[in-house]
Scaffold this motif. Sequence first.
Motif, short mmCIF file in Angstrom:
data_model
loop_
_atom_site.label_atom_id
_atom_site.label_comp_id
_atom_site.label_asym_id
_atom_site.label_seq_id
_atom_site.Cartn_x
_atom_site.Cartn_y
_atom_site.Cartn_z
N ASN A 77 21.08 -53.38 0.10
CA ASN A 77 19.82 -53.21 0.81
C ASN A 77 20.06 -53.46 2.30
N GLN A 116 20.80 -61.24 -4.60
CA GLN A 116 20.03 -60.96 -5.80
C GLN A 116 20.16 -59.46 -6.06
N VAL A 118 18.80 -56.12 -7.86
CA VAL A 118 17.57 -55.61 -8.47
C VAL A 118 17.87 -54.28 -9.15
N PHE A 175 20.26 -57.52 -2.61
CA PHE A 175 19.46 -58.05 -1.51
C PHE A 175 20.06 -59.38 -1.05
N VAL A 177 19.48 -62.89 -0.12
CA VAL A 177 18.41 -63.87 -0.28
C VAL A 177 18.87 -65.26 0.15
N ASN A 180 15.96 -67.37 1.61
CA ASN A 180 15.00 -67.82 0.60
C ASN A 180 15.61 -68.94 -0.22
N LYS A 184 14.17 -72.72 -0.59
CA LYS A 184 13.64 -73.27 -1.84
C LYS A 184 14.55 -74.33 -2.44
N SER A 189 14.13 -66.73 -9.74
CA SER A 189 14.52 -65.91 -10.88
C SER A 189 13.78 -64.59 -10.88
N TYR B 151 10.42 -56.68 8.29
CA TYR B 151 10.90 -56.15 9.56
C TYR B 151 9.85 -56.16 10.66
N GLY B 229 7.19 -67.62 1.66
CA GLY B 229 8.27 -67.36 0.71
C GLY B 229 7.89 -66.71 -0.60
N ALA B 235 11.39 -56.77 -3.07
CA ALA B 235 12.10 -56.47 -4.32
C ALA B 235 13.10 -57.56 -4.65
N ALA B 236 13.67 -58.20 -3.61
CA ALA B 236 14.69 -59.22 -3.84
C ALA B 236 14.13 -60.37 -4.68
N GLY B 237 12.85 -60.65 -4.54
CA GLY B 237 12.27 -61.77 -5.26
C GLY B 237 11.49 -61.32 -6.48
#
Lengths: 191, 525
Positions: A77, A116, A118, A175, A177, A180, A184, A189, B151, B229, B235-237
């Motif tokens: 990505n 991650q 997808v 991706f 991450v 993130n 966290k 997940s 972005y 967050g 999509a990553a999450g």
Amino acid sequence: MAEADTHQRSLGRQAAKLALYALGMFGFGFLLVPLYDVFCEVTGLNGKTGGKYQYEQAQASVDESRAVTMQFTANNNAAMPWEVRPMQHQVTFHPGELVQVTFYARNPTGQRMVAQAVPSVVPFKSADYLHKTECFCFTQQILDAGEAVEMPLIFFVDRALPADVSKMTLSYTLFDVTQNFAAKGKALSAN
Amino acid sequence: MATGHGHDDHHHGPAKGITRWLYTTNHKDIGTMYLVFSLAMFLLGGTFALVIRAELFQPGLQFVTPNFFNQMTTMHGLVMVFGAVMPAFVGLANWMIPMMIGAPDMALPRMNNWSFWILPFAFLMLSSTLFMDSGAPNFGWTFYAPLSTTYAPSSVTFFIFAVHMMGVSSIMGSINIIATIQNLRAPGMTYMKMPLFVWTWLITAYLLLAVMPVLAGVVTMMLFDIHFGTSFFSAAGGGDPVLFQHVFWFFGHPEVYIMILPAFGVVSEIVSTFSRKRLFGYDSMVYATSSIAFLSFIVWAHHMFTTGMPLAGELFFMYATMLIAVPTGVKVFNWIATMFKGSISFETPMLFAIAFVVLFTMGGFTGLMLAISPADFQYQDTYFVVAHFHYVLVPGAVFSIMAATYYWLPKWTGNMYDENLGRLHFWLSFIGINVLFFPQHFLGLAGMPRRIPDYALQFADFNMLSSIGAFIFGFSQLLFVFIVIKAARGGKKATAEVWDGSHGLEWTVPSPAPYHTFSTPPVIK
């Protein structure tokens, strides 16, 4: 005057009712999120695949009468700098047969990064019949600077797969991450 | 009377000075403020549009950077939709609905004051992003995620709160309009006797109440994705960017009808007045408006034909969209039937109304072309789309607002506007708008993409033509401002009826309309 008072009160009541209706629609906006997920699951829209599947020998008798070809592709990505590719480009197998393939990923940067993957599968209508018993996309991949990894994927395709599907493509998008993950302090997940 | 400022005191005139406007609960004052605000935003949004057209006058980059160009397209869309068109209709509703149904004021006057005064602050905040280091929002007025989340420039948070404020303002405004129409009609004014402008606004208010909260919801999700967050659209999450488009267009499609239904109401009033006939097919107009409102909720994905929908989805949204042409056709035929064998005179409001009927119908036809899913794959994101929605919004919504202004200006100010200048303004606008937008159809069909500051040489001639039209249209609006100010300051005195064929309660009160009207309700036979 009493009449004017009741009039004012009934106006107030109606305004409150309408405001409640607006509040309800605000909630409905958020309700669209799970509704959309359910809708995608039912229709296989967007090629979303399911989560971890328990493989039981009994239910998965192999259908030797036909063969299905699965093609693999992996992409990054946007600004994701990893090197990623499937180690087999395609495999042919029978519905119900357990298949194992591997994907290769390498972190060429100087930093420890978290990724991650997808998944998405086409044709969309076949998404519901792809069952993954083990996938690197169930967790996140943490790679140190320069580290490489071979990631396993074990799956089978349901015998109920529509007869007109003979070729499927499973794609993974990686991706970044890292941020993130750091924020966290634990694994997110996804499927 | 020195302290007689309570709103239950019906016998004083307006207060003096700035506090009149800050504290007013009078529907006419608030209507005026909405209209003036909307005019200011129209000129601001128009300036942004002229920056865009100046850049597109010739191929290559002349005046602005691509990023600033994107900021201009974004701000132009946001300011025109939420700052110019919507507040203008709310202003017209404030002024005219109580006078049309024989009510002394809006049902909830204090809330009315709040709904207006939120707006200038919302737009001050939105405009302030232009002066920030990150620049203004640059992701288009449709602010698709992840362009508007992952972005986005950091000013996106100001954009989100500005949208929240506009939403609160619109919701309060529509609650007020519904409460007014449902409770304050004069005795004898049944629903099916209400002027069509009131009807279309009642339906619009319900649409607003249904979808503005969804818009507030979608920007709230963006806020959470950006700052807390979550992964609604990432999509990553585990989220999905396409979900954004579904939620946005669930708001966005009814929104386009929010901008056009009151216009239908205005045009129905004007066409009937200047044809000196009763509106043809009043009942069918009401039912057609309701059907359009209903259909507007089940067609949103026609904005998303190219996102990879299943075939069944493409077909459903294609047919549902085409179905809208039926009630819309009913309306167009009713307007034409109203004019048929009428004793028509062509004052400025009527000129704008007729131009509305013709040009809006053209915009409707290009809409039908876009609704054809297989063809849409070619039209998607080209200037054809730009031409289509500008034909329904500018000679549609904006022309109807101008028609309404000329139509009711004598009632508001007590003076007739300058008819010759009015007609000049009409012809300049009419020619300007067609020179501006008609060539964009061809550009789009030839494949010129929208929202790009540069283009291939083959598009040069039509773009130059389009820019010339833009400057004619843009500068002729200064004439409009002049005409309105001139009429507000003086001119030929208007009678109570103003127009030869006028009908309806608003024409039974003197011109200018006194500060308080219908303190005792009129009786409708």
